[in-house]
Enzyme design. Structure first.
Site, short mmCIF file in Angstrom:
data_model
loop_
_atom_site.label_atom_id
_atom_site.label_comp_id
_atom_site.label_asym_id
_atom_site.label_seq_id
_atom_site.Cartn_x
_atom_site.Cartn_y
_atom_site.Cartn_z
CE1 TYR A 61 -3.21 -2.86 0.30
CE2 TYR A 61 -3.53 -2.35 2.61
CZ TYR A 61 -3.83 -3.11 1.51
OH TYR A 61 -4.76 -4.12 1.60
N PRO A 211 -16.16 -3.62 2.77
CG PRO A 211 -16.40 -3.06 5.02
CD PRO A 211 -15.36 -3.38 3.98
N GLY A 215 -16.13 2.60 -1.30
CA GLY A 215 -16.75 3.92 -1.25
C GLY A 215 -18.12 4.00 -1.88
CG LEU A 217 -22.18 -0.23 -0.94
CD1 LEU A 217 -22.33 -1.62 -0.35
CD2 LEU A 217 -23.36 0.09 -1.86
CB THR A 218 -19.65 6.08 1.71
OG1 THR A 218 -19.68 6.80 0.47
CG2 THR A 218 -18.42 5.18 1.77
N GLY A 219 -22.78 6.37 0.75
CA GLY A 219 -23.82 7.38 0.65
C GLY A 219 -23.31 8.71 0.13
#
Length: 322
Positions: A61, A211, A215, A217-219
């Site tokens: 990373y 999960p 990003g 599904l962060t809204g």
């Protein structure tokens, strides 16, 4: 925050751990765009303040930078030290291109580099990042090396990432597997048929990555924001972020937003909590680029979705598959 035992280890981990992929920054093959180190350190500190007790990173990373930032954050941290998880088996060239390497000498060199970058004497969980090609004996060589490192005290527990059931069995024939780290979210459910039941049956801890689907599904991810993703962000042009998948994914976010409002939580927390509902899942890796983002998602481990909420989500997949 409650804790759960990770596989065959003595580690009791919180349901949510801090994921250090994005804080590696740009300049490598799978970077997530530029990142301010001060923001990264603030995100780690806020996550720990909220009760998170483990950090997951990897040598690759940011080509070592993520591990270095984690070390800086912990040097300044005055609370209880979290568990440190990192990974090996991915090497990079001068321009940031990455390839799999699981030879014994290579892994032994990698662990020494990671120990120095992280400023620790022992790594709590050391993981093979990606399996080699299916017919390669490098899996056995790499896993045997991790087992040696465990017996020598350089690492406390050993696990794998992105392995399928057949690869897990090959590793288990050599030494017990403490944990598996697979991708798992409402967008990517491929592990449900075989891998989740296998890990539950075998007592292998499972820590799910992405999960919130990187990003999606962060809204906070809109069409406009996606269109402006920089070229050095791997998500730019990825199928999850382009049509026809994008419309489906954003429709899922709209459904999660209704549930989030009812629970007075963020959309990201609902997505994470859904992942944690499965009995095979020990924990979920959650990334945050700054303290504000950490504030919005790191309490997901305390959220229990009602049967009503789960039943609202389930029909979405039947509707979109029709």
């Amino acid at each position: 925050m409650q804790t759960r035992t990770l596989g065959n280890s003595d580690m009791r981990i919180t349901p949510v751990g801090y994921g250090a992929w994005a804080i590696g920054g740009s300049g490598w093959q799978f970077g997530c765009g530029s990142q301010d180190d001060k923001d990264s350190i603030a995100a780690i500190h806020r996550s720990l303040e909220l009760g998170v007790n483990w950090i997951d990173t990897a040598a690759v990373y940011g080509l070592g930078h993520s591990e270095e930032v984690v070390a800086r954050a912990l040097k300044e941290w005055r609370g209880p030290k979290p568990y440190i998880f990192t990974k090996c088996g991915l090497h990079w060239d001068a321009v940031g291109n990455v390839k799999k390497v699981l030879y014994r000498a290579s892994i032994r060199a990698e662990v020494e580099f990671s120990l120095r970058r992280l400023s620790v004497d022992v790594i709590d969980l050391y993981q093979i990042h990606w399996p080699p090609d299916p017919d390669s004996s490098a899996l056995e060589e790499g896993w045997s090396t991790l087992d040696d490192l465990k017996r020598e005290g350089k690492v406390r527990w050993i696990g794998v990432s992105n392995f399928n059931v057949q690869q897990l069995r090959r590793a288990q024939a050599i030494a017990p597997v403490t944990s598996l780290q697979p991708r798992y979210s409402l967008v990517h459910r491929e592990i449900e048929d075989e891998i989740l039941p296998y890990c539950l049956r075998e007592g292998i801890g499972l820590i799910a990555y992405s999960p919130m689907a990187s990003g999606l599904l962060t809204g906070d991810m809109t069409r406009e924001r996606i269109a402006k993703l920089p070229e050095d962000d791997w998500r730019s042009g990825h199928p999850d972020f382009t049509e026809p998948n994008l419309a489906r994914n954003l429709a899922l976010v709209d459904r999660l937003r209704v549930i989030a409002k009812r629970h007075e939580r963020s959309v990201g927390e609902v997505a994470i909590a859904w992942t944690l509902q499965h009995p095979a899942v020990t924990g979920a890796i959650v990334g945050a680029r700054n303290a504000r983002q950490a504030e919005g998602v790191m309490r997901a481990g305390d959220l229990r979705l009602s049967n009503e909420a789960m039943n609202e989500i389930a029909p979405f997949f039947a509707e979109t598959a029709a």
